[in-house]
Design an enzyme around this catalytic site. Structure first.
Site, PDB file in Angstrom:
ATOM      1  N   GLY A 104      -6.453   4.813   2.522  1.00  0.00           N
ATOM      2  CA  GLY A 104      -7.717   4.122   2.705  1.00  0.00           C
ATOM      3  C   GLY A 104      -7.619   3.124   3.825  1.00  0.00           C
ATOM      4  CG  MET A 159      -7.349  -2.772   2.897  1.00  0.00           C
ATOM      5  SD  MET A 159      -7.545  -3.900   1.517  1.00  0.00           S
ATOM      6  CE  MET A 159      -6.035  -4.843   1.674  1.00  0.00           C
ATOM      7  N   GLY A 160      -4.324   0.944   3.741  1.00  0.00           N
ATOM      8  CA  GLY A 160      -2.982   1.501   3.658  1.00  0.00           C
ATOM      9  C   GLY A 160      -2.940   2.801   2.898  1.00  0.00           C
ATOM     10  CG  ASP A 171     -14.419  -5.555  -4.235  1.00  0.00           C
ATOM     11  OD1 ASP A 171     -15.673  -5.519  -4.128  1.00  0.00           O
ATOM     12  OD2 ASP A 171     -13.674  -4.736  -3.676  1.00  0.00           O
TER      13      ASP A 171
END
Length: 524
Positions: free
Chosen positions: A209, A211-212, A330
């Site tokens: 994704g 972010m990694g 979130d």
């Protein structure tokens, strides 16, 4: 993957080395040309264009500085390197074909274009597809150089068989270059899969994704399965070693805070650390199930009884977090997974506490969060008004996102489904009053309907104070008591026997942080 030791970073360092070598070779070639004795010089009309040497050295110098420019992403620097290969092949072709060919002149030494393609593929590891495109263009530029030199110098066109002899090695070079690139990347993948993260061994990549990456892993001693999330530091705001160290300190603090959460409905964190390539990593429990976004998308809105049953478990996770000064920031359907835990078939796990806000007395504004400037503190479709205004997230902000989650489960739609654009979503949450869930799903219990609207109040003071207050109100509806374990088991059995999406392995795929405007949203 990011980090100082990543594959792309390695390729850019190799590119800089190669370009630096080219500067030296070009400068030496020009110098040797200047030292040539006039009485031994070639006859007029047969001299090669020695001006190409300083031009090529200048090109190499530009590429050298670009390859070392940290402000440019590694991927863009590699794109420049591939363009450098194509231009170098064209210039080598011009130098090679400048002299006219005789009919008997079948072979004029080893093709410098083929050598350039092969050398680049071995020294600078790039993705096979991009290597194939650049190598093919480089080989084609040799043919273009042969045609142009004939036209510019008014030389006779070589016969077709000579063209084949001259250009066939380039095709061979392209094939070998692509094979080399594929082999290098397979080797890199093997090394990455064998890489150790503390006491864990990476086994299989589960997803990637913004972010990694997320990998299935095993503990070396216990053989316990786990999920490892690798987080790229540059996407968390790290621009240099100082930023990276500061980020690692905050990452460690917040990983410890997450691991300290004791609710069984919070994803378990086993370990954390920093890999050799600079990436941060979490080691988490590996689950089998389905996130609530996928659940509703493929199976429709939930009965109020089941929604209440799942939401109570989310409350348990948030209640524990809020009691310890942790704000999730979130909460959304993609960050809540329903799975089997022991004999419980409808067990909830709240994910992605890796971007939490940890409330600690005396900490500075820059140290108060893991994400850095420019990253929105949540997802636009689930963002409370005060967060959109740029204020710090609080437990009441989580309560607002919880209301959005409940709305999704009960209605199968977002609170402001008519505004799909992120900015429109944010403005709607700031300015518009939501319709009650019962307007889109008749039959919802009035008490549950009112509770969801209370969670969605614009003014934080009008919402339940925290997850404990929401949990008490939700239990008072007594809806969750109507969803039994037998009901849950029957539902999951029907999913497994149908062609509907099956439960997926590991919920811990990295969620892309929503990039909303950096300036707070103002009303009006």
């Amino acid at each position: 993957m990011g980090g100082a030791g990543s594959w792309e970073q390695l390729a850019t360092r190799r590119l800089a080395w190669l370009a630096g070598l080219g500067v030296g070779v070009g400068a030496l070639a020009w110098l040797l040309g200047q030292l040539r004795q006039p009485n031994l010089g070639p006859r007029a009309g047969t001299e090669r264009p020695l001006e190409l040497a300083p031009m090529w050295a200048a090109l190499c110098l530009v590429v050298f500085f670009v390859a070392r420019a940290e402000r440019i992403s590694p991927a863009r620097r590699l794109d420049v390197g591939l363009g450098y290969l194509v231009v170098s092949c064209f210039m080598a072709g011009l130098f090679r074909h400048w002299l006219p060919y005789a009919e008997s002149d079948v072979v004029r030494g080893v093709s410098p274009v083929t050598i350039a393609i092969l050398f680049f593929a071995v020294v600078v590891p790039v993705p096979p597809a991009r290597m194939a495109v650049a190598a093919t263009l480089g080989a084609a530029s040799d043919a273009l150089a042969l045609a142009l030199t004939g036209a510019w110098l008014d030389q006779p066109t070589p016969p077709w068989n000579l063209w084949v002899w001259l250009l066939a090695p380039n095709g061979f070079g392209v094939v070998v270059a692509v094979i080399t690139s594929v082999s290098l990347h397979r080797l890199a993948e093997t090394v990455r899969r064998a890489r150790q993260m503390g006491a864990y061994r990476l086994v299989e990549k589960l997803g990637a994704g913004g972010m990694g990456e997320v990998w299935r892993a095993e503990h070396r001693g216990l053989a316990r399965p786990a999920a490892i999330k690798l987080v790229r530091p540059e996407l968390l705001g790290a621009h240099d070693d100082t930023d990276t160290q500061r980020m690692l300190t905050r990452f460690a603090r917040e990983a410890k805070a997450t691991a300290a959460l004791t609710s069984p409905h919070t994803i378990g964190v086993y370990d954390y650390g920093r890999a050799e390539d600079g990436s941060f990593y979490y080691v988490m429990e590996l689950l089998e199930g389905m996130d609530l976004e996928t659940l509703v998308q493929h199976h429709g809105r939930l009965p109020p009884e089941r929604a209440a049953h799942l939401l109570l478990q989310v409350c348990d996770s948030l209640r524990d977090a809020h009691a310890q000064g942790v704000v999730h920031r979130d909460i959304k359907p993609a960050n809540v997974m329903v799975c089997r835990q022991g004999t419980a078939p409808d067990f909830v796990k709240v994910l992605d506490f890796g971007l939490v806000k940890v409330e600690e007395p005396g900490e500075g504004a820059q140290d108060a969060k893991l994400t850095d400037a420019g990253v929105a503190m949540g997802t636009p479709a689930y963002m409370a008004r005060e967060v959109a205004h740029g204020k710090e997230a609080t437990p009441r902000s989580d309560v607002y996102a919880f209301g959005c989650l409940a709305y999704w489960l009960l209605t199968g739609r977002m609170v402001f489904a008519d505004d799909p654009h992120p900015m429109q979503q944010i403005l709607a949450h700031v300015q518009q009053a939501p319709e009650p869930p019962s307007a889109h799903a008749p039959g919802i219990d009035p008490a549950l309907d009112a509770l969801v609207l209370a969670c969605l109040a614009k003014d934080p003071a009008d919402r339940p104070s925290d997850a404990s207050a929401v949990e008490r109100a939700l239990r008072d509806t007594r809806l969750a008591e109507r969803w039994t374990e037998a009901d849950a088991a029957a539902w999951w059995a029907s999913v497994r026997s149908s062609k509907a999406p099956a439960p997926a392995l590991s919920p811990t795929l990295p969620a892309d942080v929503a990039h909303a405007p950096t300036a707070p949203v103002r009303e009006g």
